[in-house]
Design an enzyme around this catalytic site. Structure first.
Site, mmCIF file in Angstrom:
data_model
loop_
_atom_site.group_PDB
_atom_site.id
_atom_site.type_symbol
_atom_site.label_atom_id
_atom_site.label_comp_id
_atom_site.label_asym_id
_atom_site.label_seq_id
_atom_site.Cartn_x
_atom_site.Cartn_y
_atom_site.Cartn_z
ATOM 1 N N ARG A 1 38.203 39.670 63.454
ATOM 2 C CA ARG A 1 38.120 39.403 64.892
ATOM 3 C C ARG A 1 39.451 38.828 65.396
ATOM 4 N NH1 ARG A 1 33.612 38.564 67.825
ATOM 5 N NH2 ARG A 1 32.410 38.331 65.937
ATOM 6 N N ARG B 1 31.732 41.670 73.092
ATOM 7 C CA ARG B 1 32.357 41.066 71.898
ATOM 8 C C ARG B 1 32.691 39.622 72.217
ATOM 9 N NH1 ARG B 1 31.690 44.675 67.806
ATOM 10 N NH2 ARG B 1 32.261 46.728 68.538
ATOM 11 N N LEU C 1 35.162 36.716 72.029
ATOM 12 C CA LEU C 1 36.614 36.586 71.853
ATOM 13 C C LEU C 1 36.896 35.555 70.770
ATOM 14 C CD1 LEU C 1 37.848 36.443 75.560
ATOM 15 C CD2 LEU C 1 38.015 38.378 73.979
ATOM 16 N N ASN D 1 33.189 34.950 82.725
ATOM 17 C CA ASN D 1 32.248 35.945 82.198
ATOM 18 C C ASN D 1 31.059 36.030 83.140
ATOM 19 O OD1 ASN D 1 31.010 37.716 80.376
ATOM 20 N ND2 ASN D 1 30.031 36.054 79.250
ATOM 21 N N THR D 2 30.578 37.246 83.347
ATOM 22 C CA THR D 2 29.332 37.400 84.098
ATOM 23 C C THR D 2 28.197 37.555 83.095
ATOM 24 O OG1 THR D 2 29.451 39.810 84.218
ATOM 25 C CG2 THR D 2 30.538 38.580 85.971
ATOM 26 N N SER E 1 24.614 34.646 86.339
ATOM 27 C CA SER E 1 25.558 33.522 86.285
ATOM 28 C C SER E 1 26.977 34.026 86.097
ATOM 29 C CB SER E 1 25.245 32.594 85.099
ATOM 30 O OG SER E 1 23.911 32.143 85.116
ATOM 31 N N ASP F 1 34.095 29.694 77.019
ATOM 32 C CA ASP F 1 34.546 28.770 75.976
ATOM 33 C C ASP F 1 34.267 29.426 74.620
ATOM 34 O OD1 ASP F 1 31.876 28.429 75.419
ATOM 35 O OD2 ASP F 1 31.780 26.320 76.021
ATOM 36 N N GLY G 1 31.770 29.203 72.628
ATOM 37 C CA GLY G 1 30.384 29.493 72.284
ATOM 38 C C GLY G 1 29.933 30.819 72.880
HETATM 39 C C1 GRF Z 1 26.144 43.148 82.967
HETATM 40 O O1 GRF Z 1 24.824 42.747 83.243
HETATM 41 C C2 GRF Z 1 26.836 42.083 82.156
HETATM 42 O O2 GRF Z 1 26.610 40.802 82.565
HETATM 43 C C3 GRF Z 1 26.199 42.348 80.831
HETATM 44 O O3 GRF Z 1 26.281 43.743 80.706
HETATM 45 C C4 GRF Z 1 26.195 44.300 82.014
HETATM 46 C C5 GRF Z 1 27.403 45.149 82.212
HETATM 47 O O4 GRF Z 1 27.130 46.188 83.053
HETATM 48 N N1 GRF Z 1 26.760 41.588 79.768
HETATM 49 P P1 GRF Z 1 28.282 47.141 83.566
HETATM 50 O O5 GRF Z 1 29.056 47.603 82.335
HETATM 51 O O6 GRF Z 1 29.137 46.359 84.518
HETATM 52 O O7 GRF Z 1 27.568 48.267 84.244
#
Ligand code: GRF
Length: 204
Positions: free
Chosen positions: A64, A90, A92, A106-107, A135, A140, A142
């Site tokens: 990694r 993945r 990081l 991150n979403t 969210s 970080d 984790g």
């Molecule tokens: C999103 O819900 C993201 O938060 C999650 O995977 C999805 C990604 O969707 N980890 P996309 O690739 O933007 O369509």
């Protein structure tokens, strides 16, 4: 103009929403590069918008850390002000997090700290909750443990399956992401972790 790098692994629908927002003349940020850990459909959105992209295939590296070093080398070419993990599946390596923190966000398709990890939508359904959420966090070391900088509830409806629920969450994720990027561009402290609560006054 804030320069944003976006990292993806999949369809890139959140990336696409950010590209659309950034194509508005008054949007204060631009996506300068898109990176992926594998060839994936989302890269087509970058191409359509004329944004350069790169792939650093995770499976081609022994560790990694090696993968992360190449990823960082590619990112550094573009000097991004902000790195958005948008469906990058993945973790990081710590060296990469340390290099860019707190400028990596991150979403996530749940109301963190509820349901961290890669199966957040499935886990929420399995838990039988009435509502989950979306969210945006600062990354970080984790798994989805960083400070939350934006989040919103999304109801779970009767008959929902993983697909229908995820499709209801994603538009909320997109809206939060675009808001966070806009805020970061206009007031960079906005993405910083919330200030810790003041210490209570010492007893006399
Ligand atoms: C999103 O819900 C993201 O938060 C999650 O995977 C999805 C990604 O969707 N980890 P996309 O690739 O933007 O369509």
């Amino acid at each position: 103009m804030l320069s944003v790098a976006v990292l993806i692994s999949g369809g890139g629908s959140n990336l696409r929403a950010l590209l659309e927002a950034a194509s508005e003349p008054d949007f204060p940020a631009q996506v300068t590069v898109v990176g992926a850990d594998r060839p994936c459909d989302g890269l087509a959105h970058a191409e359509e918008y004329g944004i350069p992209s790169f792939v650093v295939p995770y499976t081609r590296f022994a560790t990694r850390a090696d993968w992360g070093a190449e990823l960082a080398a590619q990112l550094d070419i573009w000097h991004p002000d902000l790195i958005v993990l948008s469906g990058l599946m993945r973790l990081l390596p710590p060296e990469v997090v340390a290099r860019y923190s707190p400028r990596i966000i991150n979403t996530h398709p749940a109301y963190l700290p509820e349901f961290p990890g890669p199966h957040a939508v499935r886990d929420a359904l399995a838990a039988g909750v009435a509502q989950t959420g979306a969210s945006v966090i600062i990354v970080d070391d984790g798994v989805d443990t960083g400070p939350v900088i934006a989040q919103e509830r999304v109801p779970v409806l009767p008959g929902d399956d993983e697909h229908t629920l995820h499709e209801r969450i994603k538009p909320v994720e997109r809206r939060l992401l675009i808001d966070v990027v806009r805020r970061h561009a206009t007031q960079p402290a906005a993405t910083a972790a919330p200030a810790p609560a003041p210490l209570p006054a010492a007893e006399e």
